[in-house]
Design a protein around this motif. Structure first.
Motif: not given
Length: 319
Positions: A11-13, A19-20, A25-26, A107-111
């Motif tokens: 869901a978050g992805l 949004l991306r 900027k996500v 390609g996403h910034d995932v912490r």
């Protein structure tokens, strides 16, 4: 637009993708050590070598037009494949169930390993609080975690959202993982069980999996609740016996056994789909707002992302 998403499951992805695509900027924050949520894969060292157990969702369906298009792209990129053993429209990740989510995360910034404990909002925007750390400011914040975990984050900012989250009730699911030194006495790859077992999956019968005989057995909600506090070793023994009942003969002693307790395995679900408060830039998505399946979780995040993009684009025109 700067966006923070708490939760890097499907869901978050899906929300992050929408949004991306609109130029936002996500950054996604997730407390886990790896991508996947309930589509997770557990790698284990066994006497038969390393085995990746798909111990969460056993498969997923693709029935809506948008999600079928998403799955078709996964298939073209080699990270998903139809798996008719579980049904005519069943799909699995390749080479592991979490492969599609890893593909989405590219390609996403995932912490990862980033457990968010609180959200705060100032004139500068949203801030996410972790142990001894604060991230922000962000223009919008999205909570994409189970309802029971979402409620405390939402409660200080939108009581309606928090009330919806508090109304969600998730049922636990025990999954047991077994590796054997010899094949079991069945050629089945997917066995639908009767209480207390939902299904048993022969992992080595799935494409691009380890050749060693290995199985995942998932218990139903009622049994899992009744055995919620049991030691994992006890759960393994009980579900091994149930596997024997399914295949019609006592299974051999496994050379590896482990159990995973999914505390939020199956949410009660609702018809809300997603939640969005444009006045403060706060949203929520996840399977607890739909019906608890992979496709519905993706739909919740995708639709929230589209709603945010539409609302913010309209606001920009009006200004």
């Amino acid at each position: 637009m700067r966006a923070a998403i708490v939760g890097a499951g499907i869901a978050g992805l899906a929300c992050a993708d929408a949004l991306r695509a609109a130029g936002a900027k996500v950054i996604l924050f997730d407390k886990a050590r790896g991508i996947g949520g309930r589509m997770s894969t557990r790698r284990a060292t066994t006497p038969r070598g390393e085995i990746a157990f798909d111990h969460g969702a056993t498969h997923f369906t693709a029935r809506s037009t948008d999600f079928r298009a998403r799955v078709a792209r996964w298939q073209a990129d080699g990270c998903a494949r139809a798996w008719p053993d579980a049904g005519q429209d069943a799909w699995i990740g390749i080479p592991t169930m979490n492969a599609p989510l890893k593909h989405m995360a590219q390609g996403h910034d995932v912490r990862l390993g980033a457990a968010v404990t609180a959200l705060s909002r100032t004139d500068a925007g949203w801030f996410l609080h972790r142990e001894r750390r604060r991230s922000g400011p962000f223009d919008i914040a999205v909570v994409a975690i189970p309802g029971e975990q979402a409620a405390p984050l939402l409660s200080l900012h939108d009581f309606g959202m928090a009330r919806a989250a508090m109304a969600a009730h998730s049922r636990p699911i025990w999954s047991a993982m077994f590796a054997f030194g010899q094949p079991l006495g069945t050629t089945s790859a997917f066995i639908r069980g009767a209480a207390p077992v939902v299904c048993a999956v022969r992992g080595n019968a799935r494409p691009q999996r380890a050749a060693a005989e290995h199985w995942v057995v998932q218990a139903d909600w009622n049994w899992s609740e009744a055995h919620l506090a049991d030691d994992p070793a006890v759960v393994c023994d009980l579900l091994l016996s149930e596997l024997g009942a399914l295949i019609g003969e006592p299974p051999p002693e496994p050379c590896f056994a482990a159990a995973q307790r999914w505390m939020f395995g199956q949410p009660s679900g609702s018809e809300l789909g997603h939640l969005w408060n444009d006045a403060i830039g706060l949203g929520a998505c996840g399977d607890w707002l739909t019906h608890g399946f992979v496709e519905h979780a993706w739909r919740s995040g995708h639709d929230l992302g589209a709603a945010i993009v539409a609302a913010r684009a309209l606001a920009g025109v009006e200004r």
